[in-house]
Write a protein that holds these residues in place. Sequence first.
Motif, mmCIF file in Angstrom:
data_model
loop_
_atom_site.group_PDB
_atom_site.id
_atom_site.type_symbol
_atom_site.label_atom_id
_atom_site.label_comp_id
_atom_site.label_asym_id
_atom_site.label_seq_id
_atom_site.Cartn_x
_atom_site.Cartn_y
_atom_site.Cartn_z
ATOM 1 N N PHE A 106 0.837 -1.204 0.000
ATOM 2 C CA PHE A 106 0.000 0.000 0.000
ATOM 3 C C PHE A 106 0.866 1.247 0.000
ATOM 4 O O PHE A 106 2.058 1.214 0.334
ATOM 5 N N SER A 107 0.241 2.340 -0.412
ATOM 6 C CA SER A 107 0.935 3.628 -0.501
ATOM 7 C C SER A 107 0.395 4.587 0.552
ATOM 8 O O SER A 107 -0.817 4.673 0.777
ATOM 9 N N GLY B 15 4.572 9.594 2.213
ATOM 10 C CA GLY B 15 5.485 9.436 1.093
ATOM 11 C C GLY B 15 6.125 8.069 0.939
ATOM 12 O O GLY B 15 7.098 7.935 0.194
ATOM 13 N N ASP B 16 5.590 7.039 1.592
ATOM 14 C CA ASP B 16 6.219 5.722 1.489
ATOM 15 C C ASP B 16 5.277 4.673 0.922
ATOM 16 O O ASP B 16 4.051 4.785 1.006
ATOM 17 N N ILE B 17 5.893 3.641 0.340
ATOM 18 C CA ILE B 17 5.211 2.422 -0.075
ATOM 19 C C ILE B 17 5.668 1.316 0.855
ATOM 20 O O ILE B 17 6.854 1.211 1.183
ATOM 21 N N ARG B 18 4.718 0.473 1.284
ATOM 22 C CA ARG B 18 5.037 -0.607 2.217
ATOM 23 C C ARG B 18 4.661 -1.962 1.626
ATOM 24 O O ARG B 18 3.666 -2.085 0.914
ATOM 25 N N GLN B 19 5.459 -2.944 1.974
ATOM 26 C CA GLN B 19 5.232 -4.329 1.573
ATOM 27 C C GLN B 19 5.093 -5.172 2.841
ATOM 28 O O GLN B 19 5.975 -5.151 3.709
ATOM 29 N N GLN C 88 9.967 -1.374 2.542
ATOM 30 C CA GLN C 88 9.498 0.010 2.621
ATOM 31 C C GLN C 88 10.445 0.906 1.836
ATOM 32 O O GLN C 88 11.665 0.725 1.879
ATOM 33 N N VAL C 89 9.874 1.872 1.101
ATOM 34 C CA VAL C 89 10.677 2.817 0.359
ATOM 35 C C VAL C 89 9.950 4.158 0.334
ATOM 36 O O VAL C 89 8.721 4.205 0.266
ATOM 37 N N GLY D 24 11.167 -10.552 0.568
ATOM 38 C CA GLY D 24 10.565 -9.253 0.830
ATOM 39 C C GLY D 24 11.612 -8.162 0.761
ATOM 40 O O GLY D 24 12.770 -8.352 1.141
ATOM 41 N N GLY D 25 11.228 -7.005 0.262
ATOM 42 C CA GLY D 25 12.137 -5.878 0.149
ATOM 43 C C GLY D 25 11.811 -5.049 -1.090
ATOM 44 O O GLY D 25 11.383 -5.596 -2.114
ATOM 45 N N LEU D 26 12.007 -3.733 -0.978
ATOM 46 C CA LEU D 26 11.699 -2.808 -2.058
ATOM 47 C C LEU D 26 12.895 -1.903 -2.326
ATOM 48 O O LEU D 26 13.554 -1.447 -1.384
ATOM 49 N N SER D 27 13.159 -1.603 -3.599
ATOM 50 C CA SER D 27 14.214 -0.662 -3.959
ATOM 51 C C SER D 27 13.798 0.077 -5.225
ATOM 52 O O SER D 27 13.152 -0.490 -6.112
ATOM 53 N N VAL D 28 14.186 1.346 -5.314
ATOM 54 C CA VAL D 28 13.804 2.182 -6.446
ATOM 55 C C VAL D 28 14.688 1.871 -7.647
ATOM 56 O O VAL D 28 15.913 1.763 -7.521
#
Length: 374
Positions: A226-227, A232-236, A250-251, A336-340
């Motif tokens: 979700f955003s 200003g963050d996106i979460r997984q 999270q990013v 799990g993990g997020l990166s731009v």
Amino acid sequence: MEVPDIWSKPRRRLIGPFCVQMVEPIDLYWKCGLANPHTSHCLGSGQIMISCMGEPAGGGKGGFVLLDGETFEVVGNWEHPGEAAPFGYDFWYQPRHNVMISTEWGAPKALIHGFNPAHVKEGHYGSSLHVWDWTTHRKLQTLDLGEDGAIPLEIRFLHDPNATEGFVGCALRGCVFRFYRTLKGDWAAEKVISVPSKKVEGWMLPEMPGLITDILISLDDRFLYFSNWLHGDIRQYDITDRRNPRLVGQVFLGGSIISDGPVKVLEDPEKHGQTHPRIIKGKRVSGGPQMLQLSLDGRRLYVTTSLFSGWDKQFYPDMMREGSVMMQIDVDSDQGGLSVNENFLVDFGKEPDGPALAHELRYPGGDCTSDIWI
């Protein structure tokens, strides 16, 4: 003299190599008493169903329009007369369980020019889910989510057609609720995620919520995303344990608490404090992460920054001048993990008739929020 019936059929407009079908607002008014269409889903019958947020005068009215899937002519209302919900927004159906559940935003006349907190107390925003019988089109239940469930926007059943549960993001208090069918056969909801507000100064209120504006579930039903449009963050979250989601990624991508902005964070329960501006390919991101779409393999998450022009203008005036953007987030779909992705950016400020505000994202051939398995 015969008067041409200019409203009887949808218009077609050629845009480049494409032909776009256009359903006129007056057809929704006259045939259904509805306005402000939002979510569309294709039905097994071949028809198209669209949820509406209000009635023509701007008041709230949560009803549903049916379109012919080939001609795009308005067929009529899906719901029975007198059974519209007080407010409308999103919906998701599960024909295997003979159920549809819809959500609420608010009265269009209240939200169109921006957010006024007084309108919440005055009852112009919703806080309920509505459960419908998919076969008879009758409303069976209304689940009042309370203050923590104010402004429930995007709703997602699990993709597994045997599952009788899912999640809904509630914007105002930054909460995610799990909804589910009980052993008695009715439906209930419980809060499973809460994003704490931050105490701030230099903003319209002393506390700033995350403002969850979009959620989605990976096709394998393992991860929830979700955003938080304001933070200003996106979460997984790993949702293997449906009642106890676990944050795994999270990013931050812009938002209202950037370090060189007008808002100062005084107290942050999550200890993030101020965040740094996000610059991708030389472009500073204005606004915050909003609409999401995930590739079917779960490895590429795309995000745009525009919510609704009235709210964009209020909270992110820079985005009105510079246009929105689309970004890509690389996803670790194993642990799990997020990166731009620093090499990907679509700048809608450079559109020929721009700057433009891009909102929804779709994959040709289906994606994680358009496919419903029966």
